[in-house]
Scaffold this active site. Structure first.
Site, PDB file in Angstrom:
ATOM      1  N   PHE A  56       0.870  -1.193   0.000  1.00 39.36           N
ATOM      2  CA  PHE A  56       0.000   0.000   0.000  1.00 39.36           C
ATOM      3  C   PHE A  56       0.910   1.247   0.000  1.00 39.36           C
ATOM      4  CE2 PHE A  56      -2.177  -3.358   2.423  1.00 39.36           C
ATOM      5  CZ  PHE A  56      -3.363  -3.478   1.728  1.00 39.36           C
ATOM      6  N   ASP A  82       1.027  -1.197  -4.908  1.00 36.33           N
ATOM      7  CA  ASP A  82      -0.226  -0.458  -4.742  1.00 36.33           C
ATOM      8  C   ASP A  82      -1.154  -0.868  -5.879  1.00 36.33           C
ATOM      9  OD1 ASP A  82      -0.881   2.265  -2.911  1.00 36.33           O
ATOM     10  OD2 ASP A  82      -2.181   2.002  -4.658  1.00 36.33           O
ATOM     11  N   SER A  83      -2.468  -0.726  -5.649  1.00 37.08           N
ATOM     12  CA  SER A  83      -3.402  -1.087  -6.714  1.00 37.08           C
ATOM     13  C   SER A  83      -3.682   0.094  -7.639  1.00 37.08           C
ATOM     14  CB  SER A  83      -4.712  -1.601  -6.108  1.00 37.08           C
ATOM     15  OG  SER A  83      -5.253  -0.610  -5.263  1.00 37.08           O
ATOM     16  N   ALA A 129      -3.000  -5.967  -2.972  1.00 37.20           N
ATOM     17  CA  ALA A 129      -2.079  -6.396  -1.917  1.00 37.20           C
ATOM     18  C   ALA A 129      -2.445  -7.793  -1.409  1.00 37.20           C
ATOM     19  CB  ALA A 129      -2.119  -5.405  -0.769  1.00 37.20           C
ATOM     20  N   ASP A 175       0.529  -0.553   5.170  1.00 37.34           N
ATOM     21  CA  ASP A 175      -0.173   0.704   5.491  1.00 37.34           C
ATOM     22  C   ASP A 175      -1.458   0.789   4.673  1.00 37.34           C
ATOM     23  OD1 ASP A 175      -0.872   3.205   6.396  1.00 37.34           O
ATOM     24  OD2 ASP A 175       0.568   4.277   5.130  1.00 37.34           O
ATOM     25  N   CYS A 232      -5.247   3.047   9.975  1.00 35.84           N
ATOM     26  CA  CYS A 232      -5.756   4.410  10.124  1.00 35.84           C
ATOM     27  C   CYS A 232      -7.263   4.405  10.356  1.00 35.84           C
ATOM     28  CB  CYS A 232      -5.373   5.276   8.924  1.00 35.84           C
ATOM     29  SG  CYS A 232      -5.925   4.613   7.365  1.00 35.84           S
TER      30      CYS A 232
HETATM   31  N1  SAH Z   1       1.726   4.236   2.723  1.00 24.28           N
HETATM   32  C1  SAH Z   1       1.182   5.362   2.003  1.00 24.28           C
HETATM   33  C2  SAH Z   1      -0.277   5.582   2.238  1.00 24.28           C
HETATM   34  C3  SAH Z   1      -1.154   4.427   1.894  1.00 24.28           C
HETATM   35  S1  SAH Z   1      -2.809   4.875   1.626  1.00 24.28           S
HETATM   36  C4  SAH Z   1       1.982   6.613   2.365  1.00 24.28           C
HETATM   37  O1  SAH Z   1       2.688   6.608   3.356  1.00 24.28           O
HETATM   38  O2  SAH Z   1       1.853   7.610   1.650  1.00 24.28           O
HETATM   39  C5  SAH Z   1      -3.476   3.407   1.062  1.00 24.28           C
HETATM   40  C6  SAH Z   1      -3.077   3.006  -0.324  1.00 24.28           C
HETATM   41  O3  SAH Z   1      -3.599   1.711  -0.540  1.00 24.28           O
HETATM   42  C7  SAH Z   1      -3.598   3.862  -1.456  1.00 24.28           C
HETATM   43  O4  SAH Z   1      -2.521   4.306  -2.229  1.00 24.28           O
HETATM   44  C8  SAH Z   1      -4.490   2.919  -2.285  1.00 24.28           C
HETATM   45  O5  SAH Z   1      -4.347   3.125  -3.671  1.00 24.28           O
HETATM   46  C9  SAH Z   1      -3.954   1.580  -1.903  1.00 24.28           C
HETATM   47  N2  SAH Z   1      -4.874   0.434  -1.967  1.00 24.28           N
HETATM   48  C10 SAH Z   1      -6.174   0.381  -1.591  1.00 24.28           C
HETATM   49  N3  SAH Z   1      -6.642  -0.872  -1.686  1.00 24.28           N
HETATM   50  C11 SAH Z   1      -5.608  -1.643  -2.139  1.00 24.28           C
HETATM   51  C12 SAH Z   1      -5.444  -3.024  -2.417  1.00 24.28           C
HETATM   52  N4  SAH Z   1      -6.445  -3.891  -2.250  1.00 24.28           N
HETATM   53  N5  SAH Z   1      -4.231  -3.456  -2.834  1.00 24.28           N
HETATM   54  C13 SAH Z   1      -3.204  -2.605  -2.998  1.00 24.28           C
HETATM   55  N6  SAH Z   1      -3.312  -1.274  -2.731  1.00 24.28           N
HETATM   56  C14 SAH Z   1      -4.487  -0.801  -2.312  1.00 24.28           C
END
Ligand code: SAH
Length: 396
Positions: A232, A253-254, A280, A300, A340
């Site tokens: 993420f 990330d997705s 993820a 995250d 979060c």
């Molecule tokens: N770690 C980042 C913040 C993460 S926010 C930082 O410090 O800036 C959460 C992220 O998860 C987003 O970018 C979103 O695109 C991604 N996301 C949401 N669902 C997801 C999934 N199923 N698999 C992978 N990424 C995902």
């Protein structure tokens, strides 16, 4: 005008004994169901709050539509609202001065936690990004005061407003587009902990970045080593901080647009990071099955529990992710795991982690249990202002 001019009369909102008890306990919200009378009170106005007997409890901002009808701004009378707003802005800036170092991106104003309910202001180098979340803060005269004071104190090149259409709907405010409020600049480069980031004020999630993780990035970097996986990763906040310490870093990330910015950020910092666009859950499952191993893993995810009702499903999601990550960590490996979701308490989160460790047959040593960066203060009597958990643990 003569000095004898009286301050404009403000309306009174009467709250139930339960609402009054809540305020006396230190909370700053009263829900609509605890309003006894608010007849003729203009939407978004400054009001005096009394209990059912008429005893004054303080001054608040009133919303005619939100479930949170009252947001207390002071336990005292407020005679000059613009002067009050200016003072609160200055207080927020002064509060951060001792610890805002090594960054030109941070939260300047965090709503209730800075006693300015409904206002969020983030600074990204020379651009301010502002979110207005209540009727009261949306008033033209309030906007003007805020903009003037922020410009005077922080001298931004521009100020951008990020609109959450759903919030405006809930507050029964007319629709409005995100855009520039002042100046012309909408993109810049900001830096934190010596790492540089591209910033486009009108793109991306939240106000553009996850500033609440700033101190956690630096903390995670202290322990990171070997092969690292940032799950993420969004714009690569953790990945970029881990890179100087690790032999190889992969970010997952997705969202393709997020990864495109992440890749630009890697170039900006002369780092070679591998970015993978994937879900993820699927990726961790595949990697765990194929026996892939890492020395450092960051998790995250987005908030899984948006409401209390999602809690069970959310906990299962967190557990699955953490279990898989734990299985993939080499002995001595470091897990940086975050949530979060406000509805997931720190205790819930630690219990889930203990459970995952048990199922993975691994021992976990807690190195750090952290929250949001200090520019996102937690107002103790308003638990809603604390939401981020970041645990750093070592696996044996
Ligand atoms: N770690 C980042 C913040 C993460 S926010 C930082 O410090 O800036 C959460 C992220 O998860 C987003 O970018 C979103 O695109 C991604 N996301 C949401 N669902 C997801 C999934 N199923 N698999 C992978 N990424 C995902």
């Amino acid at each position: 005008m003569s000095k004898m001019n009286k301050a404009p009369e403000i309306s009174t909102v009467k709250v139930s004994p339960r609402g009054a008890a809540r305020l006396k306990d230190g909370h700053v919200w009263v829900y609509r169901s605890d309003i006894v009378s608010a007849d003729g009170v203009p939407p978004g106005s400054l009001v005096s709050v009394t209990d059912h007997r008429g005893q004054i409890l303080g001054t608040a901002l009133y919303s005619s539509s939100s479930q949170i009808a009252i947001r207390l701004i002071s336990r005292e009378p407020v005679h000059d609202f613009p002067a009050f707003l200016r003072q609160r802005i200055n207080d927020a800036i002064a509060y951060r001065e001792p610890f805002i170092q090594d960054t030109n991106a941070y939260r300047v104003i965090f709503s209730e936690a800075d006693f300015l309910p409904g206002l969020i202001v983030d600074r990204y180098n020379d651009i301010l990004s502002m979110q207005i979340l209540t009727q009261a803060m949306d008033a033209e005269s309030v906007r003007e005061t805020l903009l003037t004071e922020l410009a005077e104190k922080l001298h931004p090149d521009s100020v951008v407003e990020r609109v959450d259409p759903r919030v405006r709907q809930l507050e029964e405010l007319p629709p409005r587009a995100s855009g520039l409020l002042q100046g012309e600049k909408t993109s810049t480069i900001f830096s934190m902990n010596g790492v540089q980031f591209n910033f486009d004020a009108l793109q991306g999630q939240k106000t553009g970045a996850f500033l609440d993780q700033r101190e956690n990035y630096a903390a995670a970097a202290q322990y990171a080593h070997g092969e690292a996986l940032d799950v993420f990763c969004y714009h690569g906040g953790f990945a970029l901080h881990l890179a100087p310490r690790c032999s190889h870093v992969t970010g997952v990330d997705s969202s393709r647009p997020a990864l495109e910015v992440a890749d630009q950020n890697a170039s900006l910092n002369h780092r070679d990071i591998e970015w993978i666009e994937a879900s993820a859950f699927d990726l961790l499952k595949d990697y765990a099955h194929s026996g892939q191993q890492y020395d450092t893993i960051v998790l995250d995810p987005p908030a899984f529990a948006k409401t209390k009702r999602d809690l069970d499903a959310a906990m299962r999601g967190y557990k699955e992710l953490n279990l898989r990550a734990l299985k993939m960590l080499r002995p001595g490996g470091v897990l940086v795991t975050c949530s979060c979701s406000y509805h997931v308490s720190q205790n819930d989160f630690l219990e889930m982690l203990a459970d995952a460790a048990k199922d993975a047959h691994r021992s976990l040593r807690l190195t750090e249990v952290r929250g949001a960066a200090r520019d996102h203060p937690l107002l103790l009597n308003l638990p809603e202002s604390g939401y981020l958990k970041c645990v750093i643990a070592t696996v044996t």
